[in-house]
Scaffold this motif. Structure first.
Motif, mmCIF file in Angstrom:
data_model
loop_
_atom_site.group_PDB
_atom_site.id
_atom_site.type_symbol
_atom_site.label_atom_id
_atom_site.label_comp_id
_atom_site.label_asym_id
_atom_site.label_seq_id
_atom_site.Cartn_x
_atom_site.Cartn_y
_atom_site.Cartn_z
ATOM 1 N N LEU A 1 10.872 7.479 -12.536
ATOM 2 C CA LEU A 1 10.590 6.143 -12.013
ATOM 3 C C LEU A 1 10.191 6.185 -10.542
ATOM 4 C CD1 LEU A 1 13.389 4.031 -13.726
ATOM 5 C CD2 LEU A 1 10.928 3.807 -14.065
ATOM 6 N N VAL A 2 10.874 6.998 -9.765
ATOM 7 C CA VAL A 2 10.530 7.108 -8.344
ATOM 8 C C VAL A 2 9.149 7.739 -8.174
ATOM 9 C CG1 VAL A 2 11.174 8.213 -6.177
ATOM 10 C CG2 VAL A 2 12.918 7.108 -7.567
ATOM 11 N N VAL A 3 8.846 8.755 -8.964
ATOM 12 C CA VAL A 3 7.532 9.400 -8.874
ATOM 13 C C VAL A 3 6.429 8.422 -9.279
ATOM 14 C CG1 VAL A 3 6.078 11.195 -9.911
ATOM 15 C CG2 VAL A 3 8.372 11.748 -9.114
ATOM 16 N N VAL A 4 6.638 7.661 -10.348
ATOM 17 C CA VAL A 4 5.637 6.674 -10.767
ATOM 18 C C VAL A 4 5.457 5.608 -9.688
ATOM 19 C CG1 VAL A 4 5.159 4.836 -12.439
ATOM 20 C CG2 VAL A 4 5.924 7.071 -13.226
ATOM 21 N N GLY A 5 6.546 5.170 -9.070
ATOM 22 C CA GLY A 5 6.436 4.212 -7.968
ATOM 23 C C GLY A 5 5.639 4.779 -6.810
ATOM 24 N N PHE A 6 5.857 6.044 -6.510
ATOM 25 C CA PHE A 6 5.121 6.699 -5.435
ATOM 26 C C PHE A 6 3.629 6.796 -5.769
ATOM 27 C CE2 PHE A 6 3.743 10.625 -3.209
ATOM 28 C CZ PHE A 6 3.952 10.193 -1.910
ATOM 29 N N VAL A 7 3.316 7.153 -7.007
ATOM 30 C CA VAL A 7 1.914 7.261 -7.426
ATOM 31 C C VAL A 7 1.228 5.892 -7.394
ATOM 32 C CG1 VAL A 7 0.427 7.790 -9.406
ATOM 33 C CG2 VAL A 7 2.258 9.352 -8.771
ATOM 34 N N VAL A 8 1.927 4.858 -7.867
ATOM 35 C CA VAL A 8 1.373 3.500 -7.811
ATOM 36 C C VAL A 8 1.098 3.111 -6.367
ATOM 37 C CG1 VAL A 8 1.968 1.055 -8.163
ATOM 38 C CG2 VAL A 8 2.317 2.695 -9.992
ATOM 39 N N THR A 9 2.012 3.444 -5.476
ATOM 40 C CA THR A 9 1.819 3.127 -4.062
ATOM 41 C C THR A 9 0.605 3.851 -3.501
ATOM 42 O OG1 THR A 9 4.206 2.819 -3.789
ATOM 43 C CG2 THR A 9 2.921 3.165 -1.795
ATOM 44 N N LEU A 10 0.479 5.127 -3.797
ATOM 45 C CA LEU A 10 -0.649 5.900 -3.269
ATOM 46 C C LEU A 10 -1.998 5.447 -3.819
ATOM 47 C CD1 LEU A 10 0.618 9.582 -3.210
ATOM 48 C CD2 LEU A 10 0.146 8.103 -1.272
ATOM 49 N N LEU A 11 -2.038 5.113 -5.103
ATOM 50 C CA LEU A 11 -3.320 4.808 -5.730
ATOM 51 C C LEU A 11 -3.767 3.354 -5.561
ATOM 52 C CD1 LEU A 11 -3.058 6.771 -9.099
ATOM 53 C CD2 LEU A 11 -4.234 7.428 -7.006
ATOM 54 N N PHE A 12 -2.818 2.422 -5.522
ATOM 55 C CA PHE A 12 -3.206 1.020 -5.599
ATOM 56 C C PHE A 12 -2.788 0.155 -4.420
ATOM 57 C CE2 PHE A 12 -2.712 2.424 -10.059
ATOM 58 C CZ PHE A 12 -4.030 2.280 -10.450
ATOM 59 N N TYR A 13 -1.865 0.600 -3.564
ATOM 60 C CA TYR A 13 -1.388 -0.233 -2.457
ATOM 61 C C TYR A 13 -2.261 0.034 -1.244
ATOM 62 C CZ TYR A 13 2.125 -3.025 -0.028
ATOM 63 O OH TYR A 13 2.779 -4.012 0.651
ATOM 64 N N ARG A 14 -3.500 -0.427 -1.325
ATOM 65 C CA ARG A 14 -4.486 -0.163 -0.291
ATOM 66 C C ARG A 14 -5.488 -1.303 -0.251
ATOM 67 N NH1 ARG A 14 -7.410 5.076 -1.694
ATOM 68 N NH2 ARG A 14 -5.289 5.865 -1.579
ATOM 69 N N CYS A 15 -6.279 -1.299 0.790
ATOM 70 C CA CYS A 15 -7.320 -2.317 0.969
ATOM 71 C C CYS A 15 -8.378 -2.134 -0.125
ATOM 72 C CB CYS A 15 -7.954 -2.183 2.350
ATOM 73 S SG CYS A 15 -9.350 -3.288 2.632
ATOM 74 N N PRO A 16 -8.764 -3.212 -0.794
ATOM 75 C CA PRO A 16 -9.781 -3.075 -1.835
ATOM 76 C C PRO A 16 -11.166 -2.730 -1.283
ATOM 77 C CG PRO A 16 -8.933 -5.330 -1.744
ATOM 78 C CD PRO A 16 -8.198 -4.540 -0.732
ATOM 79 N N LYS A 17 -11.417 -3.002 -0.012
ATOM 80 C CA LYS A 17 -12.740 -2.741 0.542
ATOM 81 C C LYS A 17 -12.839 -1.338 1.151
ATOM 82 C CE LYS A 17 -16.168 -4.516 3.748
ATOM 83 N NZ LYS A 17 -16.462 -5.493 4.781
#
Length: 86
Positions: free
Chosen positions: A46-62
């Motif tokens: 769960l922690v690894v998946v949370g980290f991956v979600v943060t790295l891949l999607f928690y960013r500026c869309p532009k």
């Protein structure tokens, strides 16, 4: 994916991982070791998946600039000035 949805998902994964780890800590010693091992593996996953979600999607869309996970989501991207909340 919307940034608010990503923020909620990453928090759910992190909290779920910590909760699973805490449950293993408080399980009695007579509990089968397979249960503790399974919960620890689930906590790590769960922690690894949370980290991956943060790295891949928690960013500026532009401009794809990563946001700090320790701060509130800004209204505009600090890197390019793109409005984030519509």
């Amino acid at each position: 994916m919307k940034l608010d949805t990503v923020r909620i998902l990453k928090n759910i994964f992190y909290i779920g991982g910590v909760a699973a780890a805490l449950i293993t800590w408080f399980l009695p010693d007579g509990c089968p070791s397979g249960v503790k091992t399974g919960l620890l593996i689930a906590a790590c996953a769960l922690v690894v998946v949370g980290f991956v979600v943060t790295l891949l999607f928690y960013r500026c869309p532009k401009c794809k600039h990563n946001f700090s996970v320790n701060e509130k989501l800004p209204d505009v991207c600090p890197n390019c000035g793109e409005p984030l909340k519509k």
